[in-house]
Design an enzyme around this catalytic site. Sequence first.
Site, PDB file in Angstrom:
ATOM      1  N   HIS A 148      46.390  46.709  41.851  1.00 12.25           N
ATOM      2  CA  HIS A 148      44.977  45.951  42.505  1.00 12.25           C
ATOM      3  C   HIS A 148      45.297  45.994  44.278  1.00 12.25           C
ATOM      4  O   HIS A 148      44.321  46.510  44.779  1.00 12.25           O
ATOM      5  CB  HIS A 148      44.695  44.536  41.989  1.00 12.25           C
ATOM      6  CG  HIS A 148      43.648  44.083  43.016  1.00 12.25           C
ATOM      7  ND1 HIS A 148      44.058  42.812  43.758  1.00 12.25           N
ATOM      8  CD2 HIS A 148      42.335  43.899  43.038  1.00 12.25           C
ATOM      9  CE1 HIS A 148      42.925  42.594  44.407  1.00 12.25           C
ATOM     10  NE2 HIS A 148      41.878  42.954  43.823  1.00 12.25           N
TER      11      HIS A 148
ATOM     12  N   GLU B 134      44.635  49.690  45.155  1.00 19.02           N
ATOM     13  CA  GLU B 134      43.204  49.714  45.266  1.00 19.02           C
ATOM     14  C   GLU B 134      42.577  49.596  46.788  1.00 19.02           C
ATOM     15  O   GLU B 134      41.651  50.270  47.083  1.00 19.02           O
ATOM     16  CB  GLU B 134      42.560  49.250  44.173  1.00 19.02           C
ATOM     17  CG  GLU B 134      41.076  49.353  44.132  1.00 19.02           C
ATOM     18  CD  GLU B 134      40.227  47.858  43.986  1.00 19.02           C
ATOM     19  OE1 GLU B 134      39.624  47.258  44.768  1.00 19.02           O
ATOM     20  OE2 GLU B 134      40.507  47.215  42.922  1.00 19.02           O
ATOM     21  N   HIS B 135      42.804  48.245  47.218  1.00 21.69           N
ATOM     22  CA  HIS B 135      42.320  47.868  48.539  1.00 21.69           C
ATOM     23  C   HIS B 135      42.937  48.752  49.436  1.00 21.69           C
ATOM     24  O   HIS B 135      41.865  49.228  50.368  1.00 21.69           O
ATOM     25  CB  HIS B 135      43.042  46.663  48.520  1.00 21.69           C
ATOM     26  CG  HIS B 135      42.014  45.401  48.225  1.00 21.69           C
ATOM     27  ND1 HIS B 135      41.549  44.579  48.862  1.00 21.69           N
ATOM     28  CD2 HIS B 135      41.753  44.915  47.089  1.00 21.69           C
ATOM     29  CE1 HIS B 135      40.919  43.546  48.181  1.00 21.69           C
ATOM     30  NE2 HIS B 135      40.908  44.056  46.905  1.00 21.69           N
TER      31      HIS B 135
ATOM     32  N   GLU C  17      40.941  36.396  47.763  1.00 19.56           N
ATOM     33  CA  GLU C  17      40.297  36.806  46.561  1.00 19.56           C
ATOM     34  C   GLU C  17      41.025  35.946  45.564  1.00 19.56           C
ATOM     35  O   GLU C  17      40.331  35.424  44.672  1.00 19.56           O
ATOM     36  CB  GLU C  17      40.579  38.574  46.456  1.00 19.56           C
ATOM     37  CG  GLU C  17      39.828  38.887  45.149  1.00 19.56           C
ATOM     38  CD  GLU C  17      40.010  40.575  45.129  1.00 19.56           C
ATOM     39  OE1 GLU C  17      40.585  41.155  45.827  1.00 19.56           O
ATOM     40  OE2 GLU C  17      39.454  40.881  44.201  1.00 19.56           O
TER      41      GLU C  17
END
Lengths: 425, 435
Positions: free
Chosen positions: A62, A65-66, A137
């Site tokens: 993840h 991905e950012h 997040e």
Amino acid sequence: MNQIGENLFYQKFDNGLKAFVLPKKNFNKVYAIYSTKYGSIDSEFVVPATGERLKVPEGIAHFLEHKMFEMPYGNVFDKFAELGTSSNAYTNYTSTTYLFSATSAFEENLKLLLEFVETPYFTKESVEKEKGIITQELRMYEDDPEWQVMLNLLRALYHKHPVREDIGGTVDSIQKIDVDTLYKCYNTFYHPSNMVIFVTGAVEPDQVFEIIMEHEEKKNLPPQDEIIRIYPEEPNTVNMPHIDVKLSVSRPLFLLGFKDADVGYDGTELLKKEITLNLLLEVIFGKSSPVYEKLYEEGLIDDRFGFSYEGQRDYGFCTIGGETKDPGKLKDELVNSLNEVKVKGLNEEDFERVKKKFLGDFIQGFDSLEFIANSFVSYYHRNINIFDFPETLKRITFEEANCRLYEFFDFNRMAVSTVYPKEKE
Amino acid sequence: MQEEVGGLSSVFSRRILDNGINLYTCSTDKFKTITICAFIHQNLEKSTATKTALLPFVLKRGSLNFPNSRLISRYLEELYGADFGADIIKKGERQIIQFFIEVVNPKYTGAENNIIDEGLRLFKDIILNPLTEGSAFKKDYVEQEKDVLRRIIEALFNDKFNYAIERCFQEMCKGEPFSIYKYGSVTDLSEIGSENLYSFYKTVISSNPMDIFVLGEVDEEQIYVKLNGLFSFERKEKELAKTIMVKEVEQEKFVEEKQDVNQGKLSMGFRTGTRYGDEDFYALMVYNSILGGGPHSKLFQNVREKESLAYYAFSRLEKSKGLMLISCGIDFDKVEKTIDIVKKQIRDIKEGLFSDYEFESSKKSLINSLKEAADSPSMIISLYLDGIINGIEESIEEIIAKVQSVTKEDVVNVAQKIKLDTVYFLNKNSRGESL
């Protein structure tokens, strides 16, 4: 053209990349995704270049991905914005997917998507900065009771398998992420042979394939062997029968789950199992069932009650539940109704009717480009062709469903997760 | 005259049924489904909000010919999983009861019966033939649904993201109808009974404005004839109040609330002085996009990318009431810093400090999302309904043309009218860390 009035076009490129196009001529929009079979569960693997066996911090897929949106020239969001296009990405347990949604300048948009997903660019400074954003997040999800009740259910069902860890990792685990590990993950999992492109909307298939071809030829990447992914040995038993926590909520949230022991395969067989289990859940707990009616009238559930089965090659589980005033009673009622249906068997008329509903729901999905693309890719990574859905559904027999019912709903493989309200101060 | 442009197909033709109900139809083969929606409009008022909210919940439980939910669900499954539902939406100071049914075009399922007619049969029965006991709704249903509605109202507390937004509007619009929650309030539930709710229903159905939308591959003339027959009942329509737009702010408010949470939620409510229907509304749309309408926006760039303060930071408009809301999730001790950064962005736009890139990206992004909306039946209908409520009927193409013609000067002009009204912050309990 198939039964539901859609045409799918396909091309495979020399480096192993595959691309699919489903034209929807009268739509304004093009929705394109570029997806890699690499998710949060792939936390241990062999680095192909060196043979090194590597265990990486939780949440790195993840995080990566950012960071993919970062380019040597700045942020690729800005380039998409110049074209008026919205771009985004999401990471789940088994895949990472980059996407854009555009109503003009298709060629530029597609080139941009290819370019940024194929350009890793990580600096120490930007990695550190991202830790602040991702911490927020994760904090957001800590306050999301529905997410927490789900996470805890997976922790209860699984002893070791990484599906029990949060996709985003933890505030602590992401601190351990550095530039070097990000590159290792990228170089292992972002090889074209591990990826797929899917484009749907107002496009010509030939144009799409040409753009990709031209782009990939320039890269001239050598082929890569099958990636070696290492998953821990997971027993068939559940880890814990229940997990209870307290959060700032108005009423308890309850989720009951079963762990699938029949795993280790993908393809059409997996599709068949997934549809069968979802049919079973709908027949037993759906709105047209006597169980739903009873629980609703007793005030134990309402429209927000839900259930689903998710099946991957190496794990599978179902979830049943929602907000309830009395988690203990709801659990007893759900268990009793499963016992009852296991004794009496399914009703064939209900079964056939729910099959009809599933066909309609599937077709309805094809009005949404997002649904088409995201489901296609989710099936593709499991070696399933989405267009096999209607035929597979049709072929599932009443007897098969009954067999699956006895086999799957084994109370030794059941766990529950509950979020209780905190006491008033 | 309206012509279809390109692949866009958001043009409805309007007819009026014999009893005054508006029928909006749009025939298109773009979608595999046929969507039918009915909207019953109501003034958002404390005295009626909870009763109005309860109506769709009670009605969808059962009707004369479909007396319980189980039968309804079985019927829908037989129709190849037709989607059916009823709910409440709030647009400005209007509370709207929405009924919808979406059926799959029989040419894709191989269905033999006339699915549209079968769907309409249920749709009409739920709206017009409720299940009654004497001159009351079925008592069990009313009691059960009161409990469901109570739970749904209270569940907003679980959803901290939306809770912080709703609470900001409540504090900001105290004393105005807009502060009323779309589902009403728990305290008003107690006085509702099956009898008074039924007589309230009869008033609503016979006097409140009603719009029906049909979108999909249908024969518009036939649909008109069918609906005119199905929905032929006596009504005498009342006129509804218009949403009141407050332009001035007497004093900025700061409201803080404490809960056991892990992330602070900051909401900032503004009066824009502009609403849908005003000439400069399209400039406000561009303004909002520059400020917080996506990754290109000032909030995303400055609050998230530059300062790493938040994962999400955006602004959105309430177009019927003329409000703007900013929302972000941040660390508890960063609230002052975040407010300062937000205020600076607002000052900058006011002074014309935004680049060609920010301006052009914002317009393009808006146009892109408008065109995308035309790919979704529910979005097409929702956008058109916004227009109807604000006294304009315009297609998506017309909105796009107006956004296109907005200049930088227009944005600076509209920015002068925007005033901060209320800052709301959801903080953690001072008792310390939760485990």
